[in-house]
Design a protein around this motif. Structure first.
Motif, PDB file in Angstrom:
ATOM      1  N   ARG A   1       0.862  -1.290  -0.127  1.00  0.00           N
ATOM      2  CA  ARG A   1      -0.024   0.033   0.148  1.00  0.00           C
ATOM      3  C   ARG A   1       0.783   1.269  -0.119  1.00  0.00           C
ATOM      4  O   ARG A   1       0.538   2.088  -0.581  1.00  0.00           O
ATOM      5  CB  ARG A   1      -0.992   0.046   1.198  1.00  0.00           C
ATOM      6  CG  ARG A   1      -2.081   0.824   1.110  1.00  0.00           C
ATOM      7  CD  ARG A   1      -3.099   0.406   2.128  1.00  0.00           C
ATOM      8  NE  ARG A   1      -2.549  -0.110   3.279  1.00  0.00           N
ATOM      9  CZ  ARG A   1      -3.045   0.289   4.622  1.00  0.00           C
ATOM     10  NH1 ARG A   1      -3.823   1.513   4.684  1.00  0.00           N
ATOM     11  NH2 ARG A   1      -2.534  -0.282   5.497  1.00  0.00           N
ATOM     12  N   ALA A   2       2.046   1.303   0.596  1.00  0.00           N
ATOM     13  CA  ALA A   2       2.784   2.308   1.033  1.00  0.00           C
ATOM     14  C   ALA A   2       3.556   2.496  -0.624  1.00  0.00           C
ATOM     15  O   ALA A   2       3.585   3.904  -0.694  1.00  0.00           O
ATOM     16  CB  ALA A   2       3.805   2.209   2.133  1.00  0.00           C
ATOM     17  N   ARG A   3       4.062   1.662  -1.128  1.00  0.00           N
ATOM     18  CA  ARG A   3       4.643   1.656  -2.358  1.00  0.00           C
ATOM     19  C   ARG A   3       3.621   2.273  -3.506  1.00  0.00           C
ATOM     20  O   ARG A   3       4.026   2.829  -4.378  1.00  0.00           O
ATOM     21  CB  ARG A   3       4.956   0.280  -2.859  1.00  0.00           C
ATOM     22  CG  ARG A   3       6.072   0.453  -3.997  1.00  0.00           C
ATOM     23  CD  ARG A   3       7.418   0.949  -3.313  1.00  0.00           C
ATOM     24  NE  ARG A   3       8.433   1.221  -4.611  1.00  0.00           N
ATOM     25  CZ  ARG A   3       8.318   2.285  -5.260  1.00  0.00           C
ATOM     26  NH1 ARG A   3       7.586   3.391  -4.920  1.00  0.00           N
ATOM     27  NH2 ARG A   3       9.368   2.718  -6.275  1.00  0.00           N
ATOM     28  N   GLU A   4       2.213   2.009  -3.470  1.00  0.00           N
ATOM     29  CA  GLU A   4       1.270   2.530  -4.309  1.00  0.00           C
ATOM     30  C   GLU A   4       1.115   3.992  -4.011  1.00  0.00           C
ATOM     31  O   GLU A   4       0.902   4.678  -5.127  1.00  0.00           O
ATOM     32  CB  GLU A   4       0.049   1.719  -4.182  1.00  0.00           C
ATOM     33  CG  GLU A   4       0.008   0.529  -4.832  1.00  0.00           C
ATOM     34  CD  GLU A   4      -1.235  -0.397  -4.380  1.00  0.00           C
ATOM     35  OE1 GLU A   4      -2.219   0.369  -3.970  1.00  0.00           O
ATOM     36  OE2 GLU A   4      -1.299  -1.643  -4.600  1.00  0.00           O
ATOM     37  N   LEU A   5       1.341   4.619  -2.768  1.00  0.00           N
ATOM     38  CA  LEU A   5       1.062   5.800  -2.552  1.00  0.00           C
ATOM     39  C   LEU A   5       1.982   6.727  -2.701  1.00  0.00           C
ATOM     40  O   LEU A   5       1.863   7.981  -2.958  1.00  0.00           O
ATOM     41  CB  LEU A   5       0.520   5.985  -0.985  1.00  0.00           C
ATOM     42  CG  LEU A   5      -0.855   5.374  -0.526  1.00  0.00           C
ATOM     43  CD1 LEU A   5      -0.823   5.342   0.858  1.00  0.00           C
ATOM     44  CD2 LEU A   5      -1.920   6.251  -1.057  1.00  0.00           C
ATOM     45  N   MET A   6       3.404   6.192  -2.807  1.00  0.00           N
ATOM     46  CA  MET A   6       4.507   6.933  -3.131  1.00  0.00           C
ATOM     47  C   MET A   6       5.173   6.564  -4.315  1.00  0.00           C
ATOM     48  O   MET A   6       5.455   5.190  -4.519  1.00  0.00           O
ATOM     49  CB  MET A   6       5.496   6.811  -1.778  1.00  0.00           C
ATOM     50  CG  MET A   6       4.692   7.318  -0.505  1.00  0.00           C
ATOM     51  SD  MET A   6       4.827   9.010  -0.420  1.00  0.00           S
ATOM     52  CE  MET A   6       3.950   9.413   1.170  1.00  0.00           C
TER      53      MET A   6
ATOM     54  N   GLN B   1      10.527   7.336   0.182  1.00  0.00           N
ATOM     55  CA  GLN B   1       9.393   7.875   0.986  1.00  0.00           C
ATOM     56  C   GLN B   1       8.146   6.534   1.179  1.00  0.00           C
ATOM     57  O   GLN B   1       7.583   6.744   2.129  1.00  0.00           O
ATOM     58  CB  GLN B   1       8.724   8.748   0.264  1.00  0.00           C
ATOM     59  CG  GLN B   1       9.433  10.256  -0.028  1.00  0.00           C
ATOM     60  CD  GLN B   1       9.930  10.779   1.184  1.00  0.00           C
ATOM     61  OE1 GLN B   1       8.912  10.761   2.023  1.00  0.00           O
ATOM     62  NE2 GLN B   1      11.090  11.054   1.163  1.00  0.00           N
ATOM     63  N   ALA B   2       8.102   5.581   0.177  1.00  0.00           N
ATOM     64  CA  ALA B   2       7.452   4.620   0.485  1.00  0.00           C
ATOM     65  C   ALA B   2       7.704   3.855   1.501  1.00  0.00           C
ATOM     66  O   ALA B   2       6.967   3.432   2.315  1.00  0.00           O
ATOM     67  CB  ALA B   2       7.273   3.715  -0.914  1.00  0.00           C
ATOM     68  N   PHE B   3       8.992   3.445   1.708  1.00  0.00           N
ATOM     69  CA  PHE B   3       9.539   2.805   2.825  1.00  0.00           C
ATOM     70  C   PHE B   3       9.185   3.438   4.143  1.00  0.00           C
ATOM     71  O   PHE B   3       8.846   2.825   5.025  1.00  0.00           O
ATOM     72  CB  PHE B   3      10.983   2.572   2.542  1.00  0.00           C
ATOM     73  CG  PHE B   3      11.753   1.811   3.684  1.00  0.00           C
ATOM     74  CD1 PHE B   3      11.312   0.389   3.886  1.00  0.00           C
ATOM     75  CD2 PHE B   3      12.701   2.278   4.425  1.00  0.00           C
ATOM     76  CE1 PHE B   3      11.705  -0.601   4.858  1.00  0.00           C
ATOM     77  CE2 PHE B   3      13.167   1.188   5.394  1.00  0.00           C
ATOM     78  CZ  PHE B   3      12.828   0.048   5.597  1.00  0.00           C
ATOM     79  N   LEU B   4       9.530   4.794   4.247  1.00  0.00           N
ATOM     80  CA  LEU B   4       9.225   5.426   5.354  1.00  0.00           C
ATOM     81  C   LEU B   4       7.652   5.523   6.011  1.00  0.00           C
ATOM     82  O   LEU B   4       7.567   5.422   6.788  1.00  0.00           O
ATOM     83  CB  LEU B   4       9.932   6.896   5.306  1.00  0.00           C
ATOM     84  CG  LEU B   4      11.470   7.133   4.986  1.00  0.00           C
ATOM     85  CD1 LEU B   4      11.674   8.551   4.987  1.00  0.00           C
ATOM     86  CD2 LEU B   4      12.218   6.722   6.275  1.00  0.00           C
ATOM     87  N   LEU B   5       6.960   5.484   4.762  1.00  0.00           N
ATOM     88  CA  LEU B   5       5.465   5.540   5.223  1.00  0.00           C
ATOM     89  C   LEU B   5       5.268   4.143   5.598  1.00  0.00           C
ATOM     90  O   LEU B   5       4.401   3.899   6.580  1.00  0.00           O
ATOM     91  CB  LEU B   5       4.698   5.867   3.746  1.00  0.00           C
ATOM     92  CG  LEU B   5       3.009   5.387   3.615  1.00  0.00           C
ATOM     93  CD1 LEU B   5       2.546   6.589   4.956  1.00  0.00           C
ATOM     94  CD2 LEU B   5       2.659   6.001   2.582  1.00  0.00           C
ATOM     95  N   GLY B   6       5.848   3.069   4.838  1.00  0.00           N
ATOM     96  CA  GLY B   6       5.490   1.694   5.292  1.00  0.00           C
ATOM     97  C   GLY B   6       5.711   1.480   6.689  1.00  0.00           C
ATOM     98  O   GLY B   6       5.015   0.798   7.741  1.00  0.00           O
TER      99      GLY B   6
END
Lengths: 203, 203
Positions: free
Chosen positions: A75-80, A85-90
């Motif tokens: 999900r994080a990868r889809e959003l970023m 940024q995706a990893f940090l969101l994850g």
DNA sequence: TGCCTCCTGCACTGACAGTACAGTATTGCC
DNA sequence: GGCAATACTGTACTGTCAGTGCAGGAGGCA
């Protein structure tokens, strides 16, 4: 056919909670059948012995664990667009998920089984090893993607960083259990997250 | 008097190795007395029940653990005037000590007992908690000393950093056991060390 | 000499992990 | 409707393990 699977998974559910709370050696079959409402013969219809219960328990736990990581980091990868940024969101999502558990993380079966190793057969030890290697592969791929864009401030490779995240997760679980501070794990993840941010910052 | 103490510590030595390899629930008293060469009555002369064995085991482990940290970080502090350099040296010495163990770290009793909690009495759970709090205090004091001189690049407090070191240590033990890579723990400590270096670097 | 420490030996109990096997209720398929 | 597989129950047993209880003995020491 359908009913058998349902009973089996009910046993596994009861067993997982018991094993995480009392250890595998501290969990008796009699106790499991009492809570599940079946007889001893019924139990041994589904599992040849306690070792086979351990195997099924571990496989189920790992599958669930992988699904959770797939969900969160997917999900994080889809959003970023950006892998960092995706990893940090994850990591943020993961820490929020763990914060929402009222009693904290129930414990990791892989860790619990590490401290019981000599009494399990070789197959279980290999399943445990594969689980830890899968964590390494998963996180390592993310770090490689990040490193393709950002240069780290320290000469670390993706596998080392991946293992560090696994360590922080496993150690965070142990520490939050020992300290009786359920939120300690989520906190540790956020600290690791800020370290990653610092590591890949261009400042 | 003297002979009693010797037998008691022999039991504890045998028990510690067994518990770290097979878990507390997986370790039988019969097995311990066979290896120690005493009778069951002899065992119960020294320990009222298995719970008291656990308590003695844990206290012995923690005392030894504290002594090792006192030695390593005490020596490092004597060698270095600067608290940051002393801490970094301490981590280096610790990782070297762990590298020299041929079979890797034998396992942490505090962690092993976390996954057995419900079957121990409240006292043992408190000893475990105190041990984790002692780690926090120990490492926190070092970080405070460092922070009195160096400004960290991230807004972290000493307790958080202390808990992160505990997490990396505990998680590193679990991971090196699961992966069957004894050197993984020492490696993780060095990675944490370079993170600390980066965190307090003025560059 | 007698007491204290540090055990041994023996005879139990109750919980627990299985083993073995006969019987039974339910379900799906032909 | 019959048959077979699935998913159990019930009973009876074995061996291991934690723990109890108690009698007694060897060695040190005051």
């Amino acid at each position: 056919m359908r009913r058998g699977e349902e009973t089996r998974s009910r046993i596994l559910e009861v067993a997982e909670a018991a094993v995480l709370a009392k250890g595998f050696g501290g969990t008796s079959i009699d106790e499991l059948i009492a809570e599940t409402g079946i007889t001893k013969s019924g139990f041994f219809y589904h599992f040849r012995d306690k070792n086979e219960l351990a195997k099924a328990l571990l496989q189920r736990y790992i599958e669930n664990d992988e699904r959770i990581y797939d969900d969160i980091f997917g999900r994080a990868r889809e959003l970023m667009d950006d892998p960092l940024q995706a990893f940090l969101l994850g990591l943020k999502l993961l820490s929020e998920l763990l914060s929402d558990l009222p009693n904290g993380h129930p414990g990791c079966l892989v860790a619990a089984f590490c401290y019981y190793e000599r009494l399990f057969d070789h197959e279980i030890q290999m399943i445990n090893r594969d689980a830890a290697l899968a964590w390494r592969r998963r996180f390592s791929l993310m770090f490689e993607e990040i490193m393709a864009i950002y240069a780290p401030r320290l000469p670390l490779d993706a596998d080392q960083l991946a293992d560090m995240l696994s360590s922080v997760l496993e150690g965070g679980i142990v520490l939050s259990k020992a300290l009786r501070e359920p939120n300690s794990l989520a906190n540790q993840i956020l600290i690791f997250r800020s370290f990653v941010k610092l590591l890949f910052s261009s400042d």
